[in-house]
Scaffold this active site. Sequence first.
Site, PDB file in Angstrom:
ATOM      1  N   GLY A  20      45.273  34.389  48.364  1.00 10.69           N
ATOM      2  CA  GLY A  20      46.458  33.990  48.154  1.00 10.69           C
ATOM      3  C   GLY A  20      47.135  35.741  46.922  1.00 10.69           C
ATOM      4  CB  ALA A  21      49.275  37.848  46.928  1.00  9.90           C
ATOM      5  CB  CYS A 115      46.138  33.124  56.688  1.00  7.61           C
ATOM      6  SG  CYS A 115      45.681  33.942  55.315  1.00  7.61           S
ATOM      7  CG  ASP A 184      48.379  39.308  51.028  1.00  6.22           C
ATOM      8  OD1 ASP A 184      47.833  39.107  50.188  1.00  6.22           O
ATOM      9  OD2 ASP A 184      48.785  38.840  52.304  1.00  6.22           O
TER      10      ASP A 184
END
Length: 292
Positions: A20-21, A115, A184
């Site tokens: 996860g960014a 996601c 992202d």
Amino acid sequence: MVSRAVNKAYSDIANLKVQGATNIAITALTSLKSVSNKAELMQAISLLSKARPTEPLMRNGMRYVILNAGHGSEFKKSVALWANGYIEMCKKAMREITEIGSKRIVNGSKIMTHCHSTAVTSILKRAKDQYKDIEVYACEARPKYQGRITAQELADHKIRVNYIIDSAKGTFINNMALVLVGADALTAEGNIVNKIGTSELALMAKEADVEFGVAAELLKFDPITSEGRLEPIEERESSEVWERPPKGVKVRNPAFDVTKCELIDFVITEAGIISPHNILSTAIEKYPWLRR
Ligand code: RI2
């Protein structure tokens, strides 16, 4: 030589132990606090940048530290100060997105996501805390199944959640009120880069006349895209998809894809809910240092 903390951050990020960014950026910036001089800082940044190539939130943070950290004997302290400053900025942006986004969630609605995005799960959990009755469809996100993190997190928060394989999304899309995904990277063209399969989901949403929203910090804007350069798309080890494929079969494993701005109805950011067309101007207005 980079410090043990930087090496650990690198391997945790590259191996997806941290995903996860937002979590990636916070982990990378935290590890920078271990560097003691400029040469070490530059080495650390060069290593961490290679961990996940499609992560402008992390790259912007490292650039923020380079731009601001002082010199001399107080260098280490100064790096820690600016790294902490950036981490706080990320956390504040996330809190704001959570509040703003939760208001956009309609009571009684079915929402599909893909996601695992901290921004999306935070919004959905906040909506639940506001007594909104929602039902979520979480796509599994092969090959690494981050959809399971989403499903578990939402179920733990007592949100009704259905876990589906990626290829089942077309079966359920017509029942959705909204598709909400993270990102992202945000680009100057108004496109977003997110987990592979997101663009296909956006096309399906368009065809089914279902709203398609993105939740992402403006700090994920990648300044290189305002110079006409494309966001790099990470391609990961083929073994994640098929460990021992037969001879003659080449396995491809791109981690992300680009969703065009025409397919995006809105972007939930820390500066409010915006049209994807306004990503560039809003990001630069909010964070002038993002201009190259
Ligand atoms: P937050 C994830 O990638 C997903 O693509 C997700 O939408 C995005 O990062 C943003 O995540 P990966 O790290 O910043 O699982 O919203 O490859 O947490």
